[in-house]
Design an enzyme around this catalytic site. Structure first.
Site, PDB file in Angstrom:
ATOM      1  N   ASP A  14      -3.297  -6.081   1.399  1.00 52.59           N
ATOM      2  CA  ASP A  14      -3.457  -7.541   1.485  1.00 52.59           C
ATOM      3  C   ASP A  14      -4.514  -7.969   2.497  1.00 52.59           C
ATOM      4  OD1 ASP A  14      -1.392  -7.628  -0.352  1.00 52.59           O
ATOM      5  OD2 ASP A  14       0.143  -7.838   1.195  1.00 52.59           O
ATOM      6  N   GLU A  15      -5.521  -7.149   2.669  1.00 53.88           N
ATOM      7  CA  GLU A  15      -6.601  -7.474   3.616  1.00 53.88           C
ATOM      8  C   GLU A  15      -7.559  -8.508   3.032  1.00 53.88           C
ATOM      9  OE1 GLU A  15      -5.933  -4.461   2.464  1.00 53.88           O
ATOM     10  OE2 GLU A  15      -5.472  -3.089   4.117  1.00 53.88           O
ATOM     11  N   LYS A  17      -8.979  -7.669  -0.285  1.00 50.22           N
ATOM     12  CA  LYS A  17      -9.866  -6.815  -1.094  1.00 50.22           C
ATOM     13  C   LYS A  17     -10.341  -7.534  -2.356  1.00 50.22           C
ATOM     14  CE  LYS A  17      -6.512  -3.855  -1.321  1.00 50.22           C
ATOM     15  NZ  LYS A  17      -5.566  -4.410  -0.360  1.00 50.22           N
ATOM     16  N   ALA A  40      -0.102  -3.824  -6.612  1.00 47.98           N
ATOM     17  CA  ALA A  40      -1.202  -4.588  -6.014  1.00 47.98           C
ATOM     18  C   ALA A  40      -1.134  -6.044  -6.450  1.00 47.98           C
ATOM     19  CB  ALA A  40      -2.534  -3.989  -6.457  1.00 47.98           C
ATOM     20  N   GLY A  41      -1.605  -6.908  -5.577  1.00 46.46           N
ATOM     21  CA  GLY A  41      -1.783  -8.323  -5.920  1.00 46.46           C
ATOM     22  C   GLY A  41      -3.065  -8.758  -5.249  1.00 46.46           C
ATOM     23  N   HIS A  42      -4.116  -8.935  -6.026  1.00 46.11           N
ATOM     24  CA  HIS A  42      -5.431  -9.252  -5.478  1.00 46.11           C
ATOM     25  C   HIS A  42      -5.814 -10.682  -5.849  1.00 46.11           C
ATOM     26  CE1 HIS A  42      -6.401  -4.646  -5.459  1.00 46.11           C
ATOM     27  NE2 HIS A  42      -5.426  -4.986  -4.646  1.00 46.11           N
ATOM     28  N   GLN A 227      -3.762  -1.357  -2.172  1.00 48.50           N
ATOM     29  CA  GLN A 227      -3.034  -1.030  -0.931  1.00 48.50           C
ATOM     30  C   GLN A 227      -4.034  -0.810   0.211  1.00 48.50           C
ATOM     31  OE1 GLN A 227      -1.816   0.989  -3.990  1.00 48.50           O
ATOM     32  NE2 GLN A 227      -0.984  -1.031  -4.292  1.00 48.50           N
ATOM     33  N   THR A 304       5.143 -10.002  -4.701  1.00 41.97           N
ATOM     34  CA  THR A 304       6.596 -10.232  -4.634  1.00 41.97           C
ATOM     35  C   THR A 304       6.963 -11.542  -3.943  1.00 41.97           C
ATOM     36  OG1 THR A 304       6.688  -9.011  -2.556  1.00 41.97           O
ATOM     37  CG2 THR A 304       7.091  -7.747  -4.566  1.00 41.97           C
ATOM     38  N   PRO A 307       7.676 -12.848   2.616  1.00 41.65           N
ATOM     39  CA  PRO A 307       6.882 -13.195   3.800  1.00 41.65           C
ATOM     40  C   PRO A 307       6.305 -11.920   4.399  1.00 41.65           C
ATOM     41  CG  PRO A 307       9.228 -13.727   4.141  1.00 41.65           C
ATOM     42  CD  PRO A 307       9.110 -13.159   2.767  1.00 41.65           C
TER      43      PRO A 307
HETATM   44  P1  GDP Z   1      -5.650  -8.043  -1.360  1.00 43.91           P
HETATM   45  O1  GDP Z   1      -4.391  -7.471  -1.882  1.00 43.91           O
HETATM   46  O2  GDP Z   1      -6.276  -7.179  -0.319  1.00 43.91           O
HETATM   47  O3  GDP Z   1      -6.628  -8.430  -2.434  1.00 43.91           O
HETATM   48  O4  GDP Z   1      -5.250  -9.399  -0.608  1.00 43.91           O
HETATM   49  P2  GDP Z   1      -4.218 -10.516  -1.148  1.00 43.91           P
HETATM   50  O5  GDP Z   1      -4.867 -11.288  -2.228  1.00 43.91           O
HETATM   51  O6  GDP Z   1      -2.893  -9.915  -1.432  1.00 43.91           O
HETATM   52  O7  GDP Z   1      -4.024 -11.375   0.161  1.00 43.91           O
HETATM   53  C1  GDP Z   1      -5.084 -11.986   0.805  1.00 43.91           C
HETATM   54  C2  GDP Z   1      -4.814 -13.486   0.878  1.00 43.91           C
HETATM   55  O8  GDP Z   1      -5.716 -14.085   1.781  1.00 43.91           O
HETATM   56  C3  GDP Z   1      -5.040 -14.210  -0.433  1.00 43.91           C
HETATM   57  O9  GDP Z   1      -4.166 -15.299  -0.502  1.00 43.91           O
HETATM   58  C4  GDP Z   1      -6.488 -14.647  -0.353  1.00 43.91           C
HETATM   59  O10 GDP Z   1      -6.757 -15.803  -1.150  1.00 43.91           O
HETATM   60  C5  GDP Z   1      -6.569 -14.997   1.109  1.00 43.91           C
HETATM   61  N1  GDP Z   1      -7.879 -14.808   1.741  1.00 43.91           N
HETATM   62  C6  GDP Z   1      -8.803 -13.839   1.538  1.00 43.91           C
HETATM   63  N2  GDP Z   1      -9.827 -13.967   2.423  1.00 43.91           N
HETATM   64  C7  GDP Z   1      -9.526 -15.028   3.197  1.00 43.91           C
HETATM   65  C8  GDP Z   1     -10.160 -15.636   4.316  1.00 43.91           C
HETATM   66  O11 GDP Z   1     -11.218 -15.223   4.799  1.00 43.91           O
HETATM   67  N3  GDP Z   1      -9.532 -16.713   4.877  1.00 43.91           N
HETATM   68  C9  GDP Z   1      -8.347 -17.192   4.400  1.00 43.91           C
HETATM   69  N4  GDP Z   1      -7.805 -18.236   5.021  1.00 43.91           N
HETATM   70  N5  GDP Z   1      -7.734 -16.652   3.357  1.00 43.91           N
HETATM   71  C10 GDP Z   1      -8.296 -15.575   2.766  1.00 43.91           C
HETATM   72  P1  IMO Z   2      -2.494  -4.719  -2.376  1.00 45.34           P
HETATM   73  O1  IMO Z   2      -3.376  -3.922  -3.284  1.00 45.34           O
HETATM   74  C1  IMO Z   2       0.743  -4.735   0.533  1.00 45.34           C
HETATM   75  C2  IMO Z   2       3.865  -1.699   0.020  1.00 45.34           C
HETATM   76  C3  IMO Z   2       5.246  -2.192  -0.327  1.00 45.34           C
HETATM   77  C4  IMO Z   2       6.071  -1.119   0.340  1.00 45.34           C
HETATM   78  C5  IMO Z   2       5.270   0.148   0.108  1.00 45.34           C
HETATM   79  C6  IMO Z   2       5.691   0.970  -1.110  1.00 45.34           C
HETATM   80  O2  IMO Z   2      -2.193  -6.096  -2.866  1.00 45.34           O
HETATM   81  O3  IMO Z   2      -2.997  -4.678  -0.988  1.00 45.34           O
HETATM   82  P2  IMO Z   2       5.414   0.626  -3.722  1.00 45.34           P
HETATM   83  O4  IMO Z   2       5.866  -0.473  -4.640  1.00 45.34           O
HETATM   84  O5  IMO Z   2       3.949   0.854  -3.741  1.00 45.34           O
HETATM   85  O6  IMO Z   2       6.186   1.898  -3.945  1.00 45.34           O
HETATM   86  O7  IMO Z   2       5.820   0.129  -2.244  1.00 45.34           O
HETATM   87  O8  IMO Z   2       3.926  -0.286  -0.079  1.00 45.34           O
HETATM   88  N1  IMO Z   2       2.778  -2.156  -0.889  1.00 45.34           N
HETATM   89  C7  IMO Z   2       1.891  -3.098  -0.574  1.00 45.34           C
HETATM   90  N2  IMO Z   2       1.793  -3.884   0.523  1.00 45.34           N
HETATM   91  N3  IMO Z   2      -0.183  -4.810  -0.443  1.00 45.34           N
HETATM   92  C8  IMO Z   2      -0.111  -4.010  -1.528  1.00 45.34           C
HETATM   93  O9  IMO Z   2      -1.075  -3.954  -2.451  1.00 45.34           O
HETATM   94  C9  IMO Z   2       0.988  -3.124  -1.654  1.00 45.34           C
HETATM   95  N4  IMO Z   2       1.374  -2.244  -2.589  1.00 45.34           N
HETATM   96  C10 IMO Z   2       2.466  -1.646  -2.102  1.00 45.34           C
HETATM   97  O10 IMO Z   2       5.488  -3.470   0.196  1.00 45.34           O
HETATM   98  O11 IMO Z   2       6.122  -1.342   1.726  1.00 45.34           O
HETATM   99 MG    MG Z   3      -2.377  -7.984  -2.108  1.00 49.89          MG
END
Ligand code: GDP
Ligand code: IMO
Ligand code: MG
Length: 431
Positions: A14-15, A17, A40-42, A227, A304, A307
């Site tokens: 969740d960085e 990506k 994953a959730g991107h 991840q 999911t 928080p």
């Molecule tokens: P991923 O799994 O690494 O693709 O990241 P996620 O999508 O799960 O979580 C990142 C969250 O931060 C998402 O809600 C994005 O829309 C948001 N996001 C990404 N870059 C930025 C940023 O620079 N600032 C803010 N405020 N939100 C961001």
């Molecule tokens: P993205 O690509 C954050 C975490 C789960 C759990 C552990 C194992 O969006 O960054 P799993 O279902 O893979 O067996 O769960 O890994 N986890 C993530 N946490 N972002 C993700 O993907 C994750 N995918 C798995 O919360 O701790």
């Molecule tokens: Mg994510």
């Protein structure tokens, strides 16, 4: 000029990506996923509209890109098709032509999801990992146990049924006897997967062969990690990890194709830290500051909805993650979330039973026992929401970036200052 760019998460996922991959996809011909699944959730935000992708690569919103889901990805075929339908409804075009699914990808089947949920439910007395319950772990287990069922198997109904039935004997025994759960019905499942196979057919291809040809033809390839390094099954905070390899070295394996000669490894870090699920988190803040980060950063899981746990940037963990993955460039996201803090803390070492640790220890229990040693650096008041140029960034933010560069040895190439596609400060191009 790079022909290949690898984007992976450096922390616990969740960085951001998805956003970074969408940004670089402008310049790529192919965007490829090589591991993980719909755990994953991107998230990508374009023109105020939010897209959350779980399986289809985050380059798909650009109409010129081709997207590959490689053999290293575990695929829930229902989720794949649902995602295609959702994208179509959102106006994303030519998906049958642009999205290719490897015939060698392992399938996440009903019993994998049932087992994942059963284990996490605690019925068998095992350790709770806090998984996404998407069946990821059980599917990778079956792969190495040599009883997995792959995408190509869907197209031979008799053979699929035989494999499915054979696997179900063991799975249903576990579900009923060990976990006290409902067994999976073979007839219903086989009919369901038979219908799914026909819908999946237009997307299925020998993606390894295709990608190899495209690389030879000089096409630009963007690799999308899921991840993060600290969730890698070998180098992460084991056993609180996912079940796949998340490092750049996995790209070639998970796609069956060599890297282009000139490939750049870029890591994405959040300007602070978050984690979802169980496991050690040295810099976690269980106080008002942590709450502030969660609220300002809207830190709730994209898959999911859980928080996310929040804390200060752990540079010991980041430096370790960069070293094991060979990353030399960084993109920093969510810099905007840190506006308004008078001071920021960064963790620069750990103290364990009177000893200083400068890297992540192999014994995960030790990570639970360490105390973070922080450096305090000045924060900045200024909102970064509309900042688009490096020269307009506050001075103290530059100090924060320089600190990260000096500590890790990596070069910061991009800063993200908001969720939207346009909220990017591009310092040094990747392709
Ligand atoms: P991923 O799994 O690494 O693709 O990241 P996620 O999508 O799960 O979580 C990142 C969250 O931060 C998402 O809600 C994005 O829309 C948001 N996001 C990404 N870059 C930025 C940023 O620079 N600032 C803010 N405020 N939100 C961001
Ligand atoms: P993205 O690509 C954050 C975490 C789960 C759990 C552990 C194992 O969006 O960054 P799993 O279902 O893979 O067996 O769960 O890994 N986890 C993530 N946490 N972002 C993700 O993907 C994750 N995918 C798995 O919360 O701790
Ligand atoms: Mg994510």
């Amino acid at each position: 000029m790079a022909q290949g760019v690898v984007i992976i998460g450096v922390q616990w996922g969740d960085e951001g990506k998805g956003k970074i991959v969408d940004y670089y996809a402008r310049e790529a011909n192919i965007v490829a996923r090589f591991q993980g699944g719909n755990n994953a959730g991107h998230t990508i935000v374009v023109g105020g509209k939010q897209y959350i992708l779980h399986l289809i690569p985050s380059g798909v919103l650009h109409p010129h890109t081709e997207c590959i889901v490689g053999s290293g990805v575990v695929v829930d075929p229902e989720v794949f098709l649902e995602e295609i339908e959702t994208l179509k409804k959102l106006g994303i075009v030519d998906l049958e032509k642009r999205v290719r699914l490897s015939d060698r990808s392992h399938l996440i089947l009903e019993y994998h999801k049932a087992l994942d949920a059963a284990r996490e439910g605690g019925g068998g007395g095992g350790k709770k990992i806090g998984t996404t319950k998407r069946g990821i772990g059980p599917t990778y287990e079956d792969r190495v146990a040599r009883r997995g069922i792959r995408v190509a198997d869907l197209f031979d109904k008799a053979s699929f049924t035989e494999k499915f039935e054979s696997n179900l004997k063991e799975k249903n025994f576990l579900l009923k006897e060990m976990y006290g759960c409902e067994p999976v019905s073979v007839e219903r499942a086989v009919e369901k997967y038979s219908a799914i196979a026909e819908k999946l057919r237009p997307f299925v291809a020998d993606t390894a062969d295709h990608l190899t040809n495209q690389i030879a033809a000089g096409k630009k390839i963007l690799y999308e990690g899921a991840q993060g390094v600290l969730l890698d099954v070998d180098y992460g905070t084991y056993p609180y990890v996912t079940s796949s390899q998340t490092l750049p070295s996995q790209c070639a394996l998970g796609l069956g194709s060599r890297f282009p000669d000139n490939t750049l490894f870029m890591g994405v870090i959040k300007a602070y830290s978050t984690r979802v699920g169980e496991g050690p988190f040295v810099t976690e803040l269980k106080d008002a500051t942590g709450e502030k980060l969660r609220k300002t950063g809207n830190e709730f899981g994209a898959t999911t909805g859980r928080p996310r746990r929040c804390g200060w940037l752990d540079l010991v963990a980041v430096r370790y993650a960069l070293r094991v993955s060979g990353i030399t460039r960084l993109a920093i996201t969510k810099a905007d979330v840190l506006s308004g803090f008078a001071e920021l803390k960064v963790c620069v070492s750990y103290e364990h039973k009177g000893k200083r640790l400068t890297t992540v220890p192999a014994v995960t229990q030790h990570l639970e026992e360490v105390t973070p040693i922080y450096e305090t650096v000045p924060g900045w008041e200024q909102s970064l929401v509309n900042v688009r140029s490096a020269s307009d960034l506050p001075k103290s933010m530059w100090s924060y970036i320089s600190y990260i560069e000096k500590f890790t040895g990596a070069k910061v190439s991009l800063i993200s200052t908001g969720a939207g596609r346009e909220a990017v400060i591009d310092i040094e191009s990747a392709f």
